[in-house]
Design a protein around this motif. Structure first.
Motif, short mmCIF file in Angstrom:
data_model
loop_
_atom_site.label_atom_id
_atom_site.label_comp_id
_atom_site.label_asym_id
_atom_site.label_seq_id
_atom_site.Cartn_x
_atom_site.Cartn_y
_atom_site.Cartn_z
N ARG A 1 0.84 -1.25 -0.05
CA ARG A 1 -0.14 0.11 -0.10
C ARG A 1 0.82 1.26 0.15
N TYR A 2 0.32 2.30 -0.54
CA TYR A 2 1.14 3.61 -0.47
C TYR A 2 -0.03 4.68 -0.70
N LEU A 3 0.48 5.76 -0.13
CA LEU A 3 -0.45 6.97 -0.29
C LEU A 3 -0.60 7.57 -1.62
N CYS A 4 -1.67 8.08 -2.06
CA CYS A 4 -1.74 8.66 -3.38
C CYS A 4 -0.87 10.16 -3.29
N PRO A 5 -0.18 10.13 -4.56
CA PRO A 5 0.56 11.15 -4.49
C PRO A 5 -0.08 12.62 -4.49
N THR A 6 -1.31 12.76 -5.06
CA THR A 6 -2.01 13.83 -5.22
C THR A 6 -2.85 14.21 -4.14
N ASP A 7 -3.53 12.92 -3.35
CA ASP A 7 -4.45 13.17 -2.43
C ASP A 7 -3.90 12.32 -1.22
N ARG A 8 -3.24 13.03 -0.13
CA ARG A 8 -2.78 12.23 0.97
C ARG A 8 -3.70 11.58 1.71
N ARG A 9 -5.05 11.70 1.52
CA ARG A 9 -6.08 10.93 2.08
C ARG A 9 -6.13 9.32 1.73
N GLY A 10 -6.12 9.50 0.09
CA GLY A 10 -6.30 8.29 -0.61
C GLY A 10 -4.97 7.27 -0.52
N ILE A 11 -5.51 6.08 -0.41
CA ILE A 11 -4.39 4.91 -0.11
C ILE A 11 -4.70 3.98 -1.49
N TYR A 12 -3.70 3.58 -2.02
CA TYR A 12 -3.81 2.68 -3.24
C TYR A 12 -2.89 1.39 -2.61
N THR A 13 -3.17 0.17 -3.56
CA THR A 13 -2.74 -1.01 -3.35
C THR A 13 -2.07 -1.50 -4.62
N ASP A 14 -1.09 -2.09 -4.74
CA ASP A 14 -0.46 -2.56 -5.77
C ASP A 14 -0.14 -3.93 -5.55
N VAL A 15 -0.16 -5.04 -6.56
CA VAL A 15 0.33 -6.20 -6.31
C VAL A 15 1.98 -6.34 -6.63
N THR A 16 2.36 -6.97 -5.68
CA THR A 16 3.73 -7.29 -5.48
C THR A 16 4.38 -8.22 -6.74
N ASP A 17 5.76 -8.30 -6.92
CA ASP A 17 6.29 -9.48 -7.93
C ASP A 17 5.80 -10.71 -7.41
N ASP A 18 5.82 -10.83 -6.17
CA ASP A 18 5.57 -12.14 -5.46
C ASP A 18 3.92 -12.35 -5.59
N GLY A 19 3.23 -11.54 -5.60
CA GLY A 19 1.76 -11.49 -5.78
C GLY A 19 1.37 -12.00 -7.37
N LEU A 20 2.27 -10.96 -8.27
CA LEU A 20 1.93 -11.22 -9.72
C LEU A 20 2.20 -12.84 -9.92
N ARG A 21 3.32 -13.24 -9.49
CA ARG A 21 3.90 -14.66 -9.88
C ARG A 21 2.80 -15.74 -9.29
N LEU A 22 2.31 -15.39 -7.84
CA LEU A 22 1.24 -16.52 -7.38
C LEU A 22 0.01 -16.24 -8.36
N LEU A 23 -0.41 -14.95 -8.72
CA LEU A 23 -1.60 -15.01 -9.64
C LEU A 23 -1.47 -15.74 -10.96
N GLU A 24 -0.18 -15.45 -11.41
CA GLU A 24 -0.24 -16.31 -12.72
C GLU A 24 -0.13 -17.76 -12.61
N GLU A 25 0.57 -18.34 -11.59
CA GLU A 25 0.56 -19.68 -11.19
C GLU A 25 -0.86 -20.20 -11.09
N ALA A 26 -1.78 -19.26 -10.13
CA ALA A 26 -3.11 -19.67 -10.02
C ALA A 26 -4.11 -19.64 -11.10
N ARG A 27 -3.69 -18.80 -12.14
CA ARG A 27 -4.76 -18.33 -13.23
C ARG A 27 -5.16 -19.77 -13.81
N PRO A 28 -4.31 -20.63 -14.32
CA PRO A 28 -4.76 -21.83 -15.07
C PRO A 28 -5.63 -22.60 -13.96
N THR A 29 -5.37 -22.81 -12.69
CA THR A 29 -6.24 -23.41 -11.88
C THR A 29 -7.75 -23.00 -11.75
#
Length: 155
Positions: A92-120
């Protein structure tokens, strides 16, 4: 209109069939993702939604948009994000234009797990739909899902 009105009875049966189809699909997907990837269907859905974010205007989702996308309350979404963050799959990180906003990004580990899980996920979904298509009460719903899929495919 009364409780025994044939139109209402038919509507209730249709809703029941839709609910049954959803439950069967979710159950099959959940079992497959848990057993092979230690990932719930909701966690998979959240990773999938967040992986589609992009840089630029409107590219990152606010938590309320994420909650709407995964059909959870904001508080349930926040708890889910926290669990995945604790596992190193999201950050998670703060929105650069609105400090009240919090964004969430998928990490490299998350992307790997997602790609492994997608066929399942996709296999479990296909199997659940194929099984439901063999049942007369559910077959029209499966056809509707397939028509929706066909209408959203790029030409």
């Amino acid at each position: 209109m009364t409780a025994t009105d044939p139109a209402m009875t038919a509507l209730a049966h249709s809703w029941s069939a839709l609910s049954l189809l959803h439950g069967r699909i979710e159950s099959r997907v959940e079992r497959a993702l848990q057993s092979r990837h230690r990932l719930s269907a909701r966690e998979y859905s959240l990773l999938d939604v967040l992986s589609r974010q992009h840089d630029g205007e409107g590219g990152h989702l606010q938590m309320r948009q994420v909650a709407d996308s995964v059909v959870l309350s904001q508080s349930a979404t926040t708890r889910l994000v926290t669990r995945l963050e604790d596992r190193g799959l999201l950050s998670r990180y703060l929105c650069p234009t609105d400090r009240r906003g919090i964004y969430t990004d998928v990490t490299d580990d998350g992307l790997r797990l997602l790609e492994e899980a997608r066929p399942t996920h996709n296999t479990a979904l296909r199997e659940a739909l194929d099984q439901a298509a063999a049942e007369p009460a559910l077959a029209p719903l499966v056809q509707a899902v397939q028509q929706l899929q066909d209408s959203t495919r790029p030409a």
